[in-house]
Every structure is written in C-alpha cells, then in structure tokens.
Design a protein around this motif. Structure first.
Motif, short mmCIF file in Angstrom:
data_model
loop_
_atom_site.label_atom_id
_atom_site.label_comp_id
_atom_site.label_asym_id
_atom_site.label_seq_id
_atom_site.Cartn_x
_atom_site.Cartn_y
_atom_site.Cartn_z
N THR A 19 0.82 -1.21 0.00
CA THR A 19 0.00 0.00 0.00
C THR A 19 0.86 1.25 0.00
OG1 THR A 19 -1.77 -1.16 1.19
CG2 THR A 19 -1.81 1.25 1.21
N LEU A 23 1.23 4.11 -2.76
CA LEU A 23 0.81 5.44 -2.32
C LEU A 23 1.88 6.49 -2.55
CD1 LEU A 23 -1.44 7.06 -0.90
CD2 LEU A 23 -0.43 6.39 1.29
N SER A 228 1.34 -8.03 -0.96
CA SER A 228 1.82 -6.72 -1.39
C SER A 228 1.35 -6.34 -2.79
CB SER A 228 3.35 -6.66 -1.33
OG SER A 228 3.94 -7.60 -2.20
N CYS A 231 -2.26 -5.05 -2.79
CA CYS A 231 -2.35 -3.84 -1.97
C CYS A 231 -1.63 -2.66 -2.62
CB CYS A 231 -1.78 -4.10 -0.58
SG CYS A 231 -2.87 -5.11 0.46
N LEU A 234 -4.19 -0.77 -4.27
CA LEU A 234 -4.94 0.04 -3.30
C LEU A 234 -4.19 1.34 -3.01
CD1 LEU A 234 -7.13 0.52 -1.14
CD2 LEU A 234 -5.74 -0.86 0.44
N GLY A 235 -2.87 1.25 -2.87
CA GLY A 235 -2.07 2.44 -2.62
C GLY A 235 -2.17 3.45 -3.74
#
Length: 264
Positions: A19, A23, A228, A231, A234-235
């Motif tokens: 994430t 991000l 990972s 995710c 998602l980040g």
C-alpha cells in the motif's frame, strides 16, 4: 509465537508495504526491512543474523513484486532500453559487491548504516527534493559505474534502487516517465542477483531460524508477496484521493523515527 500468527503478521506486513509503495511511489524495502527486523526479534532470531536476513528477504520479494511494475512500464514504452542495457552490467556487479560488503558487517553496523540511509531519505521527502532534469548524456563507461554504485547501495539496504536510479536517469536526460519506468526494470537484476548472493553468503550461517535458506526467510517471502501486489493497487487508488503533501510529511516522519531507532 504460533505459525498462524507469523503468517498473519507476514501477510499484514506485505499489505502495508504494498500500500505504501503504491501510495508514495517508493520501493517497499524501506518498510519491509525494519518491519522484518522487528518481526525476527519477536521470533527470537539472534541479532547477528536478523538484519542480514531482513535485507536478503526484502530483495527476494522485490524480484516478484517489482516484475509486475516493470512489465507495466515496459508495455507502455516508458523503459529506455539503451540506458538500461548500459547500466545492467554495473547493476549486477554492484548488487553482488553490496551483498559481500553486508556479509562482512556485523548486524549492528549494518543496522546503523540502514538507519542513516533512512534519515537521508526522510530528509529528502521532508524537503520535497525532486530529481532535477538535465542532459549529462553519459557514456557507457560512466553508466556502468553508476550502475555499480546504484546496485551496491540498493543491495546493501534491501531496496529496489529507485531512490538512486531515478535521480541519476533524470539528470542523464530522461523524462520523469522514462526515469521511473527504466528504474523499475533496473530493480529486477539488483533484487535477483542480490537475493541469490545473500543465499550463498548466508549458507549455513550460525543462528539461522527454521524456514531460512541462507539469508532469505521463505515464509516471510511468501506472505509478503501474496499481500503486497494487490495492496499496491490500493495504494495507487488512495494516492489519487488523499492529500499528498500531508501524507508525504507523515511518511517522512515515520522513516525518520525508524531511522533513529536503528541508531539508538
């Protein structure tokens, strides 16, 4: 600590690292290495090998997690193949050399160097320093030397290399898209040769826990890889919906805190 608890912890670590990587556009190694050191301490892994085990395992995960990103950039045409091929020999040699340097350092010294590196990255994020575009047009010899430095430092600290390769490529005349795309591909030989060398250097090292092959902890590798990759998406989604400056400052403060923890 039970096996189920360990697996859940590794999955959670992979989710957090993925994430944050999506991000902030950074390699997950900056999160994975300190988190693994903490997890290995909870498992009772001896300090003499926990830092080396964390770095080696982090590089092994980047082989898998970085492949998806590299392929995506390659398909979009953002990889400068000429520069990548010029860097490649140096990246491989540097990664191997960086692991041998790490292998000759005690766990405490390696941790201290990692803490200093974390503080430098945190300072760059806090100051908002961005790579400056340039037109160095370096020759193949200079590119190879740069690859050695990038590979050695990245393998020493268990990261994919973007922290160093993106600024270098940007100064060499690449657009930011080319720099990020080419850097993502550069991370693969660093991670592959670095992880393989960590296995060799750590082969039958005293104090290794069950599940470790050299300085790579395979249960941690599997848990992190499984969580990972999804995710990271998602980040990326969150990056387009949350206040970027505030998040960057908060993450830089986290890196600084972790860096100080390694130094104190």
């Amino acid at each position: 600590m039970s096996g189920l608890t360990l697996w859940l912890g590794y999955l959670a670590l992979g989710g957090i690292a993925g994430t944050l990587a999506g991000l902030f556009g950074i390699g997950g190694g900056l999160i994975i290495v300190p988190a693994l050191v903490f997890a290995f301490d909870l498992q009772g892994v001896v300090p003499e090998v926990s830092m080396h085990l964390a770095v080696g395992t982090s590089l092994a995960t980047i082989v898998v997690t970085g492949a998806s990103s590299a392929w995506g950039h390659y398909r979009r045409g953002s990889v400068h193949r000429t520069w990548f091929l010029a860097l490649l020999p140096g990246l491989m040699l540097g990664a191997i050399a960086g692991v041998f340097v790490a292998g000759n350092l005690s766990g405490g010294r390696l941790g201290t160097l990692f803490g200093i590196f974390m503080l430098l990255v945190a300072a760059r994020m806090l100051l908002g320093v961005r790579p400056r575009p340039g037109r160095l047009t370096p020759g193949r010899g200079v590119m190879m030397l740069a690859g050695v430095v990038i590979g050695a430092v990245s393998a020493l600290f268990g990261i994919g290399g973007g922290t160093l390769s993106v600024p270098w490529l940007s100064r060499s005349g690449a657009t930011m898209t080319q720099a990020v795309g080419t850097s993502s591909v550069c991370g693969l030989p660093i991670a592959l040769f670095g992880a393989a060398t960590f296995i060799i250097v750590g082969w039958q090292a005293p104090g290794l826990p069950p599940g470790a092959l050299g300085y790579v902890m395979w249960p941690a590798f599997l848990g992190i890889v499984l969580a990972s990759v999804p995710c990271a998406r998602l980040g990326v989604w969150l990056a387009h919906r949350l206040p970027g400056r505030l998040l960057r400052l908060a993450f830089a403060a986290l890196l600084a805190g972790v860096g100080l923890k390694f130094l104190l």
